[in-house]
Design a protein around this motif. Sequence first.
Motif, mmCIF file in Angstrom:
data_model
loop_
_atom_site.group_PDB
_atom_site.id
_atom_site.type_symbol
_atom_site.label_atom_id
_atom_site.label_comp_id
_atom_site.label_asym_id
_atom_site.label_seq_id
_atom_site.Cartn_x
_atom_site.Cartn_y
_atom_site.Cartn_z
ATOM 1 N N ASP A 44 0.822 -1.221 0.000
ATOM 2 C CA ASP A 44 0.000 0.000 0.000
ATOM 3 C C ASP A 44 0.853 1.266 0.000
ATOM 4 O OD1 ASP A 44 -2.304 -1.507 -0.046
ATOM 5 O OD2 ASP A 44 -2.516 -1.506 2.137
ATOM 6 N N ARG A 47 2.182 2.608 -3.767
ATOM 7 C CA ARG A 47 1.278 2.906 -4.891
ATOM 8 C C ARG A 47 1.793 4.023 -5.799
ATOM 9 N NH1 ARG A 47 -1.145 -1.723 -4.772
ATOM 10 N NH2 ARG A 47 -2.298 -2.116 -2.879
ATOM 11 N N ILE A 50 3.491 3.052 -9.243
ATOM 12 C CA ILE A 50 2.770 2.460 -10.376
ATOM 13 C C ILE A 50 2.982 3.325 -11.606
ATOM 14 C CG2 ILE A 50 0.457 1.915 -11.279
ATOM 15 C CD1 ILE A 50 -0.261 1.000 -8.455
ATOM 16 N N ARG A 101 0.790 -3.045 -11.168
ATOM 17 C CA ARG A 101 0.068 -3.288 -9.908
ATOM 18 C C ARG A 101 1.053 -3.846 -8.900
ATOM 19 N NH1 ARG A 101 -3.224 -8.137 -8.513
ATOM 20 N NH2 ARG A 101 -2.704 -9.147 -10.461
ATOM 21 N N SER A 103 1.076 -5.944 -5.069
ATOM 22 C CA SER A 103 0.240 -6.668 -4.121
ATOM 23 C C SER A 103 1.099 -7.527 -3.221
ATOM 24 C CB SER A 103 -0.778 -7.544 -4.861
ATOM 25 O OG SER A 103 -0.119 -8.550 -5.612
#
Length: 105
Positions: A44, A47, A50, A101, A103
């Motif tokens: 998180d 981000r 990206i 992305r 994760s």
Amino acid sequence: MTRWFWGGLPLIALLTACSGAPRPATAPEPPPLQASAPATCGADALRGHIGERLDESLREALQGTSGAQRVRIIRPGQGYTMDYRPERLNVHLDAQQRIDRLSCG
């Protein structure tokens, strides 16, 4: 008696082949899902990266900033395992090697 045996043998074989174990009325229930572990890879917080093009120095920076124990690079069309490791950062790339992305897992 021999005629009856040879004449009835195909019928017996056919009936034996058609019999089987009874099928259950409903499909068995899948095992319950385990509660997912909290994401500990720090995705998180990353981000803002990206869209950036990934190189080795950015990969190292992502790992250092996030605190992830491992970094897995996933390219388009590449197969990868579906095992979940909350301490692993997954970096999904697009065809231009840009971060698409991020994760945990």
